[in-house]
Design a protein around this motif. Structure first.
Motif, PDB file in Angstrom:
ATOM      1  N   LEU A  92       0.868  -1.244   0.116  1.00 22.25           N
ATOM      2  CA  LEU A  92      -0.194  -0.004   0.115  1.00 22.25           C
ATOM      3  C   LEU A  92       1.031   1.094  -0.019  1.00 22.25           C
ATOM      4  O   LEU A  92       0.724   2.248  -0.591  1.00 22.25           O
ATOM      5  CB  LEU A  92      -0.957  -0.070   1.366  1.00 22.25           C
ATOM      6  CG  LEU A  92      -2.126   0.914   1.191  1.00 22.25           C
ATOM      7  CD1 LEU A  92      -2.845   1.013  -0.093  1.00 22.25           C
ATOM      8  CD2 LEU A  92      -2.827   0.984   2.380  1.00 22.25           C
ATOM      9  N   SER A  93       1.890   1.452   0.872  1.00 18.23           N
ATOM     10  CA  SER A  93       2.642   2.544   0.480  1.00 18.23           C
ATOM     11  C   SER A  93       3.366   2.763  -0.813  1.00 18.23           C
ATOM     12  O   SER A  93       3.619   3.865  -0.871  1.00 18.23           O
ATOM     13  CB  SER A  93       3.943   2.176   1.731  1.00 18.23           C
ATOM     14  OG  SER A  93       4.806   1.002   1.506  1.00 18.23           O
ATOM     15  N   ASP A  94       3.793   1.887  -1.485  1.00 14.12           N
ATOM     16  CA  ASP A  94       4.088   1.916  -2.825  1.00 14.12           C
ATOM     17  C   ASP A  94       3.069   2.507  -3.523  1.00 14.12           C
ATOM     18  O   ASP A  94       3.311   3.671  -4.347  1.00 14.12           O
ATOM     19  CB  ASP A  94       4.450   0.733  -3.479  1.00 14.12           C
ATOM     20  CG  ASP A  94       5.748   0.020  -2.933  1.00 14.12           C
ATOM     21  OD1 ASP A  94       6.548   0.631  -2.342  1.00 14.12           O
ATOM     22  OD2 ASP A  94       6.008  -1.211  -3.727  1.00 14.12           O
ATOM     23  N   PHE A  95       1.866   2.103  -3.435  1.00 12.66           N
ATOM     24  CA  PHE A  95       0.718   2.826  -4.158  1.00 12.66           C
ATOM     25  C   PHE A  95       0.508   4.238  -3.852  1.00 12.66           C
ATOM     26  O   PHE A  95       0.194   4.948  -4.825  1.00 12.66           O
ATOM     27  CB  PHE A  95      -0.716   1.952  -3.848  1.00 12.66           C
ATOM     28  CG  PHE A  95      -1.551   2.811  -4.459  1.00 12.66           C
ATOM     29  CD1 PHE A  95      -2.058   2.359  -5.897  1.00 12.66           C
ATOM     30  CD2 PHE A  95      -2.664   3.449  -3.798  1.00 12.66           C
ATOM     31  CE1 PHE A  95      -2.956   3.128  -6.669  1.00 12.66           C
ATOM     32  CE2 PHE A  95      -3.710   4.184  -4.286  1.00 12.66           C
ATOM     33  CZ  PHE A  95      -3.964   3.912  -5.804  1.00 12.66           C
ATOM     34  N   GLU A  96       0.558   4.616  -2.784  1.00 14.57           N
ATOM     35  CA  GLU A  96       0.373   6.091  -2.282  1.00 14.57           C
ATOM     36  C   GLU A  96       1.452   6.835  -2.873  1.00 14.57           C
ATOM     37  O   GLU A  96       1.185   7.931  -3.605  1.00 14.57           O
ATOM     38  CB  GLU A  96       0.713   6.289  -0.784  1.00 14.57           C
ATOM     39  CG  GLU A  96      -0.582   5.988  -0.058  1.00 14.57           C
ATOM     40  CD  GLU A  96      -0.398   6.252   1.518  1.00 14.57           C
ATOM     41  OE1 GLU A  96      -0.212   7.330   1.849  1.00 14.57           O
ATOM     42  OE2 GLU A  96      -0.577   5.354   2.500  1.00 14.57           O
ATOM     43  N   GLU A 122       5.337 -13.730  -3.959  1.00 16.02           N
ATOM     44  CA  GLU A 122       6.557 -14.117  -3.511  1.00 16.02           C
ATOM     45  C   GLU A 122       7.789 -13.256  -3.600  1.00 16.02           C
ATOM     46  O   GLU A 122       8.837 -13.365  -2.843  1.00 16.02           O
ATOM     47  CB  GLU A 122       6.846 -15.559  -4.222  1.00 16.02           C
ATOM     48  CG  GLU A 122       7.198 -15.108  -5.906  1.00 16.02           C
ATOM     49  CD  GLU A 122       7.386 -16.275  -6.680  1.00 16.02           C
ATOM     50  OE1 GLU A 122       8.365 -17.105  -6.560  1.00 16.02           O
ATOM     51  OE2 GLU A 122       6.335 -16.504  -7.352  1.00 16.02           O
ATOM     52  N   TYR A 123       7.468 -12.034  -4.083  1.00 17.01           N
ATOM     53  CA  TYR A 123       8.333 -10.975  -4.173  1.00 17.01           C
ATOM     54  C   TYR A 123       8.145  -9.740  -3.488  1.00 17.01           C
ATOM     55  O   TYR A 123       8.571  -8.532  -3.623  1.00 17.01           O
ATOM     56  CB  TYR A 123       8.496 -10.721  -5.543  1.00 17.01           C
ATOM     57  CG  TYR A 123       9.103 -11.869  -6.497  1.00 17.01           C
ATOM     58  CD1 TYR A 123      10.539 -12.456  -6.240  1.00 17.01           C
ATOM     59  CD2 TYR A 123       8.471 -12.411  -7.662  1.00 17.01           C
ATOM     60  CE1 TYR A 123      10.840 -13.776  -6.946  1.00 17.01           C
ATOM     61  CE2 TYR A 123       8.717 -13.486  -8.254  1.00 17.01           C
ATOM     62  CZ  TYR A 123      10.019 -14.224  -8.010  1.00 17.01           C
ATOM     63  OH  TYR A 123      10.748 -14.979  -8.733  1.00 17.01           O
ATOM     64  N   SER A 124       6.808  -9.784  -2.990  1.00 22.09           N
ATOM     65  CA  SER A 124       6.262  -8.840  -2.218  1.00 22.09           C
ATOM     66  C   SER A 124       7.241  -7.905  -1.230  1.00 22.09           C
ATOM     67  O   SER A 124       6.950  -6.750  -0.931  1.00 22.09           O
ATOM     68  CB  SER A 124       4.843  -9.048  -1.523  1.00 22.09           C
ATOM     69  OG  SER A 124       5.095  -9.921  -0.643  1.00 22.09           O
ATOM     70  N   PHE A 125       8.452  -8.440  -0.525  1.00 17.36           N
ATOM     71  CA  PHE A 125       9.036  -8.103   0.343  1.00 17.36           C
ATOM     72  C   PHE A 125      10.283  -7.570  -0.315  1.00 17.36           C
ATOM     73  O   PHE A 125      11.258  -7.036   0.347  1.00 17.36           O
ATOM     74  CB  PHE A 125       9.282  -9.152   1.541  1.00 17.36           C
ATOM     75  CG  PHE A 125       9.884 -10.325   1.024  1.00 17.36           C
ATOM     76  CD1 PHE A 125      11.340 -10.339   1.032  1.00 17.36           C
ATOM     77  CD2 PHE A 125       9.268 -11.147   0.524  1.00 17.36           C
ATOM     78  CE1 PHE A 125      12.083 -11.535   0.519  1.00 17.36           C
ATOM     79  CE2 PHE A 125       9.749 -12.407   0.213  1.00 17.36           C
ATOM     80  CZ  PHE A 125      11.163 -12.671  -0.061  1.00 17.36           C
TER      81      PHE A 125
END
Length: 163
Positions: A92-96, A122-125
């Motif tokens: 969500l922080s990327d989206f903002e 699998e790559y979200s982090f």
């Protein structure tokens, strides 16, 4: 021909980036992975090295072209005969952050559209800065970046530590 631009600093390219490129390549005729010169960052690799690593890492995706640029993204996109920007999102922080950037580009160039793609879970982090930090402190980055990139990161960190 539908051309999309995937901009970023890619210092270094990760498997999360490759996931976005591969999936975007199924939606557009050509994907231009564009390494952006960000004067506010102190990269581990030169722009030329990042372009070289990206070319090697994306060689298996036939409709990906790697390039680099500095200056305004909307102007670069137009020069590539495109009006589409693809941005990968992990959280969500990327989206903002990306949403604000997309709105700014839309304000100065209403023809350009930004397409957001969620990374595979699998790559979200995985982030470039996290990869560099993990490698710097001796953690394994295997499976998080392409093997050719892993080797270059380890070599560069070894060079930096012995200067």
């Amino acid at each position: 021909m539908r051309i999309a631009v995937c901009p970023g600093s890619f210092d270094p390219v990760t498997n999360g980036h490759l996931d976005i490129f591969a999936r975007a390549s199924q939606l557009f005729d050509q994907i231009i992975v564009a390494v952006f010169h960000n004067p506010n960052k102190k990269p581990l690799f030169t722009m030329e090295e990042r372009v070289e690593m990206l070319r090697e890492a994306t060689g298996h995706i036939p409709n990906v072209r790697v390039d680099c640029f500095s200056g305004l993204l909307n102007e670069y996109v137009r020069r590539q005969n495109s009006n589409i920007i693809v941005r990968g999102l992990r959280a969500l922080s990327d989206f903002e952050y990306e949403f604000q950037r997309a709105l700014l580009i839309k304000k100065i160039d209403p023809v350009i559209e930004t397409v957001f793609m969620m990374t595979s879970s699998e790559y979200s982090f995985v982030s470039s800065s996290g990869i560099k930090e993990l490698a710097k402190f001796g953690g394994s980055i295997r499976g998080l970046v392409p093997q050719c990139v892993e080797e270059r990161i380890l070599r560069r960190l070894h060079e930096v530590q012995h200067v």
